[in-house]
Design a protein around this motif. Structure first.
Motif, mmCIF file in Angstrom:
data_model
loop_
_atom_site.group_PDB
_atom_site.id
_atom_site.type_symbol
_atom_site.label_atom_id
_atom_site.label_comp_id
_atom_site.label_asym_id
_atom_site.label_seq_id
_atom_site.Cartn_x
_atom_site.Cartn_y
_atom_site.Cartn_z
ATOM 1 N N UNK A 65 0.817 -1.219 0.000
ATOM 2 C CA UNK A 65 0.000 0.000 0.000
ATOM 3 C C UNK A 65 0.851 1.269 0.000
ATOM 4 N N UNK A 66 1.916 1.308 0.822
ATOM 5 C CA UNK A 66 2.759 2.507 0.895
ATOM 6 C C UNK A 66 3.429 2.811 -0.441
ATOM 7 N N UNK A 67 3.972 1.783 -1.090
ATOM 8 C CA UNK A 67 4.630 2.000 -2.391
ATOM 9 C C UNK A 67 3.617 2.408 -3.446
ATOM 10 N N UNK A 68 2.439 1.799 -3.423
ATOM 11 C CA UNK A 68 1.417 2.169 -4.401
ATOM 12 C C UNK A 68 1.012 3.631 -4.238
ATOM 13 N N UNK A 69 0.836 4.070 -3.004
ATOM 14 C CA UNK A 69 0.484 5.476 -2.760
ATOM 15 C C UNK A 69 1.575 6.416 -3.276
ATOM 16 N N UNK A 70 2.837 6.064 -3.012
ATOM 17 C CA UNK A 70 3.953 6.910 -3.458
ATOM 18 C C UNK A 70 4.039 6.955 -4.982
ATOM 19 N N UNK A 71 3.893 5.807 -5.637
ATOM 20 C CA UNK A 71 3.959 5.742 -7.102
ATOM 21 C C UNK A 71 2.825 6.564 -7.712
ATOM 22 N N UNK A 72 1.636 6.428 -7.174
ATOM 23 C CA UNK A 72 0.481 7.160 -7.700
ATOM 24 C C UNK A 72 0.681 8.660 -7.555
ATOM 25 N N UNK A 73 1.193 9.107 -6.405
ATOM 26 C CA UNK A 73 1.465 10.540 -6.221
ATOM 27 C C UNK A 73 2.465 11.030 -7.265
ATOM 28 N N UNK A 74 3.523 10.259 -7.500
ATOM 29 C CA UNK A 74 4.541 10.648 -8.481
ATOM 30 C C UNK A 74 3.975 10.691 -9.896
ATOM 31 N N UNK A 75 3.235 9.654 -10.278
ATOM 32 C CA UNK A 75 2.730 9.554 -11.650
ATOM 33 C C UNK A 75 1.705 10.630 -11.985
#
Length: 95
Positions: A65-75
């Motif tokens: 979940x943490x990595x998905x949130x970070x990736x989504x914010x970046x993208x």
């Protein structure tokens, strides 16, 4: 956002894809790159559908979940929300 080429897969078809990817990537792919171990709980599109990605297996990966949130914010250009304490002041050291 770019024009979406592929429609989002839903229902039983997506559940089969999701199960296959989480079986392939039981540990978060991004965490492994950083010598961490976290359980994959979300199937992420490496290239989002909104940016021309597809539901092909080589465009999907298991993330925590943490990595998905970070990736989504970046993208998508989102900024992390500021945390505030019970006194209403930001908790990031601002005074």
């Amino acid at each position: 956002m770019g024009e979406r080429i592929q429609e989002r897969t839903r229902g039983r078809k997506w559940m089969k894809i999701r199960a296959r990817i989480l079986d392939r990537d039981p540990v978060c792919v991004r965490c492994l790159e950083q010598d961490r171990t976290s359980l994959s709980v979300i199937v992420d599109h490496v290239v989002p559908l909104d940016h021309g990605g597809t539901d092909a297996d080589d465009n999907l990966r298991g993330l925590c979940l943490d990595c998905h949130d970070a990736v989504t914010r970046d993208q998508f250009g989102y900024r992390e929300r500021r945390a505030f304490g019970p006194d209403g002041l930001p908790v990031d050291g601002w005074s």
